[in-house]
Design a protein around this motif. Sequence first.
Motif, PDB file in Angstrom:
ATOM      1  N   ALA A 164       0.833  -1.297  -0.033  1.00  0.00           N
ATOM      2  CA  ALA A 164      -0.048  -0.157   0.069  1.00  0.00           C
ATOM      3  C   ALA A 164       0.840   1.232  -0.066  1.00  0.00           C
ATOM      4  O   ALA A 164       0.362   2.246  -0.360  1.00  0.00           O
ATOM      5  CB  ALA A 164      -0.968   0.143   1.253  1.00  0.00           C
ATOM      6  N   ARG A 171      -9.194   1.652  -1.597  1.00  0.00           N
ATOM      7  CA  ARG A 171      -9.783   3.007  -1.963  1.00  0.00           C
ATOM      8  C   ARG A 171      -9.189   3.562  -3.061  1.00  0.00           C
ATOM      9  O   ARG A 171      -9.874   4.253  -4.128  1.00  0.00           O
ATOM     10  CB  ARG A 171      -9.450   4.084  -0.666  1.00  0.00           C
ATOM     11  CG  ARG A 171      -9.868   5.139  -0.763  1.00  0.00           C
ATOM     12  CD  ARG A 171      -9.594   6.044   0.464  1.00  0.00           C
ATOM     13  NE  ARG A 171      -8.011   6.379   0.755  1.00  0.00           N
ATOM     14  CZ  ARG A 171      -7.450   6.961   1.982  1.00  0.00           C
ATOM     15  NH1 ARG A 171      -8.364   6.878   2.817  1.00  0.00           N
ATOM     16  NH2 ARG A 171      -6.370   7.368   1.718  1.00  0.00           N
ATOM     17  N   GLU A 172      -7.974   3.429  -3.357  1.00  0.00           N
ATOM     18  CA  GLU A 172      -7.141   4.173  -4.718  1.00  0.00           C
ATOM     19  C   GLU A 172      -7.431   3.056  -5.854  1.00  0.00           C
ATOM     20  O   GLU A 172      -6.778   3.641  -6.984  1.00  0.00           O
ATOM     21  CB  GLU A 172      -5.674   4.366  -4.205  1.00  0.00           C
ATOM     22  CG  GLU A 172      -5.579   5.814  -3.341  1.00  0.00           C
ATOM     23  CD  GLU A 172      -5.845   5.221  -1.750  1.00  0.00           C
ATOM     24  OE1 GLU A 172      -5.571   4.106  -1.634  1.00  0.00           O
ATOM     25  OE2 GLU A 172      -6.122   6.243  -1.220  1.00  0.00           O
ATOM     26  N   ARG A 204     -16.170   4.995  -3.480  1.00  0.00           N
ATOM     27  CA  ARG A 204     -15.804   5.441  -2.244  1.00  0.00           C
ATOM     28  C   ARG A 204     -16.705   5.086  -1.058  1.00  0.00           C
ATOM     29  O   ARG A 204     -16.212   4.760   0.029  1.00  0.00           O
ATOM     30  CB  ARG A 204     -14.902   6.467  -2.002  1.00  0.00           C
ATOM     31  CG  ARG A 204     -13.273   6.444  -2.275  1.00  0.00           C
ATOM     32  CD  ARG A 204     -12.768   5.791  -3.276  1.00  0.00           C
ATOM     33  NE  ARG A 204     -13.466   6.551  -4.774  1.00  0.00           N
ATOM     34  CZ  ARG A 204     -12.870   5.595  -5.932  1.00  0.00           C
ATOM     35  NH1 ARG A 204     -12.089   4.611  -6.035  1.00  0.00           N
ATOM     36  NH2 ARG A 204     -13.266   6.100  -6.937  1.00  0.00           N
ATOM     37  N   LYS A 222      -8.129  -1.269 -10.983  1.00  0.00           N
ATOM     38  CA  LYS A 222      -6.913  -0.713 -11.706  1.00  0.00           C
ATOM     39  C   LYS A 222      -5.652  -1.867 -11.630  1.00  0.00           C
ATOM     40  O   LYS A 222      -5.761  -2.216 -10.515  1.00  0.00           O
ATOM     41  CB  LYS A 222      -6.472   0.568 -10.792  1.00  0.00           C
ATOM     42  CG  LYS A 222      -6.817   2.060 -11.290  1.00  0.00           C
ATOM     43  CD  LYS A 222      -6.112   2.909 -10.675  1.00  0.00           C
ATOM     44  CE  LYS A 222      -6.736   4.088 -10.305  1.00  0.00           C
ATOM     45  NZ  LYS A 222      -6.093   5.271  -9.462  1.00  0.00           N
TER      46      LYS A 222
END
Lengths: 470, 470
Positions: A164, A171-172, A204, A222
């Motif tokens: 992370a 979240r990202e 989110r 992603k």
Amino acid sequence: MALADLVRIDRNEDGIAAVLGILKQRFGERLQTGQSIREQHSHTTTYIPAQLPDGVVFAQSTPEVQEIVRCCAEYKVPVIPFGTGTSLEGQVNAPGGGISIDLAGMDKILAVNAEDLDCTIEPGVTREALNTYLRDTGLFFPIDPGANASLGGMASTRASGTNAVRYGTMRENVLALTAVMADGRAITTAKRAKKTSAGYDLTRLLIGSEGTLGIITSLTLKLQGIPQAISGGVCPFPSVEAACQAVIATIQMGIPVARIELVNQLQMKAMIAYSKLDYPESPCLFLEFHGTDAGVAEQSEFFSEIAAEHGGGPFLWTKEAEERTKLWKARHDAYHSVKALRPGSQAVATDVCVPISRLAECIVETERDIAETGLIAPIVGHVGDGNFHVSPLIDRNEPKEIEVLEAFIARLNERAIAMDGTCTGEHGIGQGKMKFLELELGTGVDVMRAIKRALDPDNILNPGKIFPLS
Amino acid sequence: MALADLVRIDRNEDGIAAVLGILKQRFGERLQTGQSIREQHSHTTTYIPAQLPDGVVFAQSTPEVQEIVRCCAEYKVPVIPFGTGTSLEGQVNAPGGGISIDLAGMDKILAVNAEDLDCTIEPGVTREALNTYLRDTGLFFPIDPGANASLGGMASTRASGTNAVRYGTMRENVLALTAVMADGRAITTAKRAKKTSAGYDLTRLLIGSEGTLGIITSLTLKLQGIPQAISGGVCPFPSVEAACQAVIATIQMGIPVARIELVNQLQMKAMIAYSKLDYPESPCLFLEFHGTDAGVAEQSEFFSEIAAEHGGGPFLWTKEAEERTKLWKARHDAYHSVKALRPGSQAVATDVCVPISRLAECIVETERDIAETGLIAPIVGHVGDGNFHVSPLIDRNEPKEIEVLEAFIARLNERAIAMDGTCTGEHGIGQGKMKFLELELGTGVDVMRAIKRALDPDNILNPGKIFPLS
């Protein structure tokens, strides 16, 4: 934690009976009500006692999830989404009974868009299954919690892990979700564009909502290119404090470290014994760098200098895959190594996260606290993010130990919150941390409650989690 | 867009009169009701007609914002937050009148935590003011929309800019917010830890909510270390398509490009004329790389090879600050250069964003569309994210032109949405894009409405924005 402390949800016996009848007729053998299946679906890796659902449905598609939710909505019966059951704070418990929806069978990879570095999957796909599938594309999904969790579950708890510090958390790394809401409607939260300013960020909002606002039935994630070169190694330090100072300097220098994990002395001892490592029994940082051949060499050398400045080293790093694999296997086996420190005991997960400037102080105070309580409790940490896990080893059948443990956990969470940190960096609130969420965010929790009431007025989606409703 | 198409909010004349009286007594000269101040506070850089608030209060603290909101809540009068007025979709218009809260005076930098790479600021701090303040710390805040916007406003519209391909958008760069909710309560959305799984992500919910859910009164932002070395340059391509293919290859190779901006032929022509640049009049990519000396050289050379493979080049890059500054000044002056293409005209902003695999196709079709309509409409794009801005130049007083423009914008947004993209990558929905949000997210918008109703039952916070409520 005594069951009495958990939120109680009144059982809706008539509704549950009606729903079980309807679902049996509709799903046949895919509705299971046997004791062992129900136990398995309330299992959590914690000391929180299990609370069984009344039935488990094995769903295979979004329309099926909609159908189950609509049926439960009609009779106001709880619905608890279930992935791999590896959550740590009682997230899959069923305090008012109801229906567990097992999503493990929804494990299709729906699309890989290599040019866009994204993919769309069903929620039951696990992170290891996804990365195995992606191997030939040159891409990977970087989020790696300890367990081989399902990606739907990882989104629900806003999971992260060792990578992370470089790649962010769930979240990202989620572009869009499909979710079934409390009334059975399916929504899509976003399109596949890499960025968007189109209205409220429902993506989110669902990430980290632990199944209390909607049930995730697909995810667009992603992806990252597998780096050309990877280097890594272990670096010993004379103290936890020195290691933390080296971490701060590394982050501040902007070195794009991919992993920077702290292992304290007791945890090193456990890992050395369990994984047969040839390292000193002192606090260590485990590191990894991703980039080009020249880049990872440069980063590794930079870090060596920083470590030396803080009394650490030697930092023996390598680009050799086999060596690195051994090292990270040992790190990932930390949980098992810990349990070997006290055979027959259970390791309890904790998960505080503080600004890194407070990290050394927080860990040092916590180690002192551990020494005073007499707990056996090693520490590992995703220290680039300020997140660390103390894992006290307890005998679940000893009420005295539970008492000591609960008092220790309360002090740990209060300490982190007082340092402008959080009681949970990546595990979520579930049942176990509800009172600490109130301490941490105060009136913010009232806003969460208002959202929950608006989107799930009958409180059927995973009730009794994150916060008490009244 | 005709005013008739915008959401109408009935004016609450009695309430407005009462609130003006109370606020006058409380704030004296800090409540302004003059025509020109009111006009200035409904100004938007768009063709959407202005809708004036009835009064403007210049607030200086969170308790003052609470007091104003409580007063407006009591009389059910609209409250519109205002930063620098640089939003592009009518976000600061007041369709039902009411009170504009000007937050520009809340411009204190409350804390810089250099070790943690974060800072806490008031919402009126602009991005340039923050970076000027930070200069001596070796840190910077990377998000750079064209305007020198306030950071509260940038959070409210989920802004980004040229650096987003490397550093993310406001979504990724805010750790926590303080906000005043519709009932006047102030909440804190998170602590200062870099990651958290503590309940619903209220930070992300407020980011991009355009002042409709709460008024941001402080922000804790992530900061970045100023890179040791920066290189940059301009690379011409034979076609927009070739340039887009080079972008895809660059992103897929994992080159951590900091900026990769497309400028199409017409826009290059405008910039060459306006900024006296010595470049060919062909589609170009403007690039920047951040890293170590060796790193940026390696990245620049990699990109040169990619460009050559796609028929582009030569890529003349430099680490020289003066040269780079000139180049990016020209890029940032694109807006002004465009207006010089048709003196007296107004440039209208558009903001679609698509998966990058569809980018070439989307831009090529859009250029064809522009040619067919006869509009003068250059294109720039944050193409690493798939985001591009077509800027049609129109005469606002010519209804015919407005008609052509509106039809063009509709086709553009529909084209992007059909390609799994969004009608807005970074400007927000405001008033101008409401119908496209419905097209893009369908039932997702109903969930947004439910949240809005729960948190602002009387619809006083920036009403008539993002979606019609009924």
